[in-house]
Design a protein around this motif. Structure first.
Motif, PDB file in Angstrom:
ATOM      1  N   LYS A 136       0.881  -1.078   0.127  1.00 29.68           N
ATOM      2  CA  LYS A 136      -0.033   0.081   0.025  1.00 29.68           C
ATOM      3  C   LYS A 136       0.879   1.360  -0.011  1.00 29.68           C
ATOM      4  N   GLU A 137       2.088   1.353   1.042  1.00 34.49           N
ATOM      5  CA  GLU A 137       2.622   2.454   0.856  1.00 34.49           C
ATOM      6  C   GLU A 137       3.621   2.658  -0.485  1.00 34.49           C
ATOM      7  N   TRP A 138       3.906   1.704  -0.970  1.00 28.68           N
ATOM      8  CA  TRP A 138       4.761   1.644  -2.245  1.00 28.68           C
ATOM      9  C   TRP A 138       3.901   2.208  -3.297  1.00 28.68           C
ATOM     10  N   ARG A 139       2.692   1.798  -3.236  1.00 29.23           N
ATOM     11  CA  ARG A 139       1.689   2.431  -4.575  1.00 29.23           C
ATOM     12  C   ARG A 139       1.671   3.702  -4.110  1.00 29.23           C
ATOM     13  N   GLU A 140       1.391   4.178  -2.779  1.00 30.57           N
ATOM     14  CA  GLU A 140       1.242   5.484  -2.825  1.00 30.57           C
ATOM     15  C   GLU A 140       2.334   6.446  -3.236  1.00 30.57           C
ATOM     16  N   GLN A 141       3.607   6.004  -3.094  1.00 27.78           N
ATOM     17  CA  GLN A 141       4.823   6.727  -3.350  1.00 27.78           C
ATOM     18  C   GLN A 141       4.754   6.686  -4.927  1.00 27.78           C
ATOM     19  N   THR A 142       4.332   5.539  -5.655  1.00 27.40           N
ATOM     20  CA  THR A 142       4.256   5.389  -6.917  1.00 27.40           C
ATOM     21  C   THR A 142       3.137   6.605  -7.812  1.00 27.40           C
ATOM     22  N   ARG A 143       2.102   6.621  -7.041  1.00 27.68           N
ATOM     23  CA  ARG A 143       0.901   7.264  -7.596  1.00 27.68           C
ATOM     24  C   ARG A 143       1.176   8.860  -7.303  1.00 27.68           C
ATOM     25  N   ASN A 144       2.023   9.197  -6.332  1.00 28.46           N
ATOM     26  CA  ASN A 144       2.174  10.652  -6.386  1.00 28.46           C
ATOM     27  C   ASN A 144       3.579  11.158  -7.157  1.00 28.46           C
ATOM     28  N   PHE A 145       4.051  10.013  -7.759  1.00 33.00           N
ATOM     29  CA  PHE A 145       5.379  10.294  -8.422  1.00 33.00           C
ATOM     30  C   PHE A 145       6.569  10.591  -7.739  1.00 33.00           C
ATOM     31  N   LYS A 146       6.473  10.259  -6.327  1.00 37.15           N
ATOM     32  CA  LYS A 146       7.707  10.733  -5.644  1.00 37.15           C
ATOM     33  C   LYS A 146       9.035   9.631  -5.898  1.00 37.15           C
TER      34      LYS A 146
ATOM     35  N   GLY B  63      -1.355  13.747   7.189  1.00 37.28           N
ATOM     36  CA  GLY B  63      -2.123  13.913   6.152  1.00 37.28           C
ATOM     37  C   GLY B  63      -3.228  12.877   5.878  1.00 37.28           C
ATOM     38  N   GLU B  64      -2.955  11.631   6.104  1.00 37.24           N
ATOM     39  CA  GLU B  64      -3.818  10.729   6.040  1.00 37.24           C
ATOM     40  C   GLU B  64      -4.991  10.723   7.055  1.00 37.24           C
ATOM     41  N   ARG B  65      -4.623  11.288   8.492  1.00 34.37           N
ATOM     42  CA  ARG B  65      -5.570  11.579   9.347  1.00 34.37           C
ATOM     43  C   ARG B  65      -6.573  12.602   8.923  1.00 34.37           C
TER      44      ARG B  65
ATOM     45  N   GLY C 263      -8.905  11.702   5.824  1.00 32.27           N
ATOM     46  CA  GLY C 263      -9.975  10.578   6.047  1.00 32.27           C
ATOM     47  C   GLY C 263      -9.172   9.171   5.674  1.00 32.27           C
ATOM     48  N   THR C 264      -8.305   9.278   4.767  1.00 33.64           N
ATOM     49  CA  THR C 264      -7.579   8.244   4.091  1.00 33.64           C
ATOM     50  C   THR C 264      -7.386   7.086   5.260  1.00 33.64           C
ATOM     51  N   ALA C 265      -6.932   7.463   6.479  1.00 38.05           N
ATOM     52  CA  ALA C 265      -6.539   6.699   7.585  1.00 38.05           C
ATOM     53  C   ALA C 265      -7.787   6.158   8.172  1.00 38.05           C
ATOM     54  N   THR C 266      -9.135   6.567   7.800  1.00 34.09           N
ATOM     55  CA  THR C 266     -10.129   5.748   8.356  1.00 34.09           C
ATOM     56  C   THR C 266     -10.389   4.354   7.780  1.00 34.09           C
ATOM     57  N   LEU C 267     -10.019   3.990   6.478  1.00 31.56           N
ATOM     58  CA  LEU C 267      -9.979   2.807   5.758  1.00 31.56           C
ATOM     59  C   LEU C 267      -9.250   1.869   6.626  1.00 31.56           C
ATOM     60  N   LEU C 268      -8.234   2.274   7.179  1.00 29.39           N
ATOM     61  CA  LEU C 268      -7.177   1.612   7.615  1.00 29.39           C
ATOM     62  C   LEU C 268      -7.517   1.212   9.178  1.00 29.39           C
ATOM     63  N   TYR C 269      -7.840   2.451   9.876  1.00 30.59           N
ATOM     64  CA  TYR C 269      -7.778   2.249  11.461  1.00 30.59           C
ATOM     65  C   TYR C 269      -9.469   1.291  11.794  1.00 30.59           C
ATOM     66  N   VAL C 270     -10.449   1.076  10.785  1.00 29.28           N
ATOM     67  CA  VAL C 270     -11.228   0.348  11.149  1.00 29.28           C
ATOM     68  C   VAL C 270     -11.296  -0.922  10.922  1.00 29.28           C
ATOM     69  N   ARG C 271      -9.863  -1.407  10.576  1.00 27.08           N
ATOM     70  CA  ARG C 271      -9.801  -2.677  10.381  1.00 27.08           C
ATOM     71  C   ARG C 271      -8.933  -3.054  11.506  1.00 27.08           C
TER      72      ARG C 271
ATOM     73  N   ALA D  57      -5.081   8.208  16.625  1.00 26.07           N
ATOM     74  CA  ALA D  57      -6.107   7.493  15.510  1.00 26.07           C
ATOM     75  C   ALA D  57      -7.426   8.203  15.708  1.00 26.07           C
ATOM     76  N   ALA D  58      -7.859   8.338  16.971  1.00 20.80           N
ATOM     77  CA  ALA D  58      -9.277   8.838  17.323  1.00 20.80           C
ATOM     78  C   ALA D  58      -9.600  10.352  16.465  1.00 20.80           C
ATOM     79  N   LYS D  59      -8.293  11.205  16.293  1.00 21.68           N
ATOM     80  CA  LYS D  59      -8.567  12.171  15.548  1.00 21.68           C
ATOM     81  C   LYS D  59      -8.731  12.241  14.219  1.00 21.68           C
ATOM     82  N   THR D  60      -8.797  11.064  13.512  1.00 22.25           N
ATOM     83  CA  THR D  60      -8.835  10.925  11.988  1.00 22.25           C
ATOM     84  C   THR D  60     -10.472  11.406  11.486  1.00 22.25           C
ATOM     85  N   THR D  61     -10.210  12.413  10.459  1.00 15.94           N
ATOM     86  CA  THR D  61     -11.435  12.956   9.996  1.00 15.94           C
ATOM     87  C   THR D  61     -12.203  11.752   9.412  1.00 15.94           C
ATOM     88  N   VAL D  62     -13.612  11.689   9.553  1.00 13.35           N
ATOM     89  CA  VAL D  62     -14.541  10.770   9.212  1.00 13.35           C
ATOM     90  C   VAL D  62     -15.221  11.307   8.028  1.00 13.35           C
TER      91      VAL D  62
END
Length: 260
Positions: free
Chosen positions: A10-20, A94-96, A99-107, A255-260
């Motif tokens: 997931k992290e590797w795809r993120e660095q690839t997607r934003n061209f870093k 930034g993920e918090r 709201g991206t982190a919500t998809l991770l933290y609920v698991r 984690a509780a500060k994540t935007t929903v």
């Protein structure tokens, strides 16, 4: 979703997607190529610019390949560190916020795996970029100046790599702790501004992570005393471990500060 391999991908795809994965190595390689070329042709550049009285002769210093490596390190110590801070200051905060982190933290996710996956991928990307820059510089140094011993170059690069790992760990730990803006400001203060402080009053201490860049140059010196280098490396390694533990703890706590 608690698999470490899944988080790494997931992290590797993120660095690839934003061209870093493309632009960060490119920036470091450009610096690595330009430093030896610029220093080699600087006398001709200054002569073509003119502005000096007729008949005036200026004796340019004779640079060695080792000097060019240290000059390149100066570029990395400012521009390179700034790029690292700005590129990764929002890795966790930034993920918090978005709201991206919500998809991770609920698991059922391990925050240790979450933080370490980012730490490994980002360090791999940044260290690979730094080394590509060193190798590019080494190639042109060998052509334009003199051959530099391979063992010295790799020891020099390894010492500086420990400092880079420290910088990345600081940025990620602060991103886990603070909002993106606060993480960026404090990271710049710790990694850049404190370098200036260490340069001004650092003569009063010899063991510090901020001295690793200076100690890296000792590998190019004959019979240099490396005891302070090894002690600084040990202290830096200990601080990196502490920052990783701190970052994992703060990522879980916030984690509780994540935007929903």
């Amino acid at each position: 979703m608690n698999g470490f391999g899944v988080l790494l991908r997931k992290e590797w795809r993120e660095q690839t997607r934003n061209f870093k994965i493309l632009w960060i190595p490119l920036v470091f390689m450009i610096f690595g190529v330009m430093e030896p070329i610029t220093n080699h042709f600087l006398p001709e550049i200054m002569k073509s610019v003119g502005g000096m009285p007729e008949g005036t002769e200026f004796q340019w210093p004779q640079f060695r390949g080792e000097d060019i490596f240290m000059s390149l390190l100066g570029q990395y110590q400012f521009v390179g560190i700034l790029i690292i801070v700005l590129a990764f200051m929002g890795s966790i905060s930034g993920e918090r916020k978005n709201g991206t982190a919500t998809l991770l933290y609920v698991r059922p996710m391990s925050f240790r795996h979450y933080f370490l996956s980012k730490w490994l991928v980002i360090n791999g990307l940044v260290l690979g970029s730094v080394w590509l820059g060193f190798i590019a510089a080494w190639y042109y140094i060998d052509i334009l100046f003199n051959s530099v011993n391979a063992g010295e170059v790799f020891a020099f690069g390894a010492t500086y790599s420990l400092w880079i790992v420290f910088v990345v760990t600081v940025v990620l730990a602060l991103s886990a702790w603070l909002p993106t803006g606060g993480a960026a400001g404090l990271a710049i203060m710790i990694t850049l501004i404190y370098q200036l402080v260490d340069g001004v009053i650092g003569a009063y201490w010899t063991v510090s992570p901020w001295k690793l860049a200076m100690y890296a140059s000792y590998w190019f010196q004959q019979d240099a005393d490396l005891s302070d280098l090894w002690m600084s490396a040990g202290v830096t390694g200990g601080l990196i471990a502490m920052l990783i533990v701190f970052g994992i703890f703060m990522a879980k706590r916030n984690a509780a500060k994540t935007t929903v």
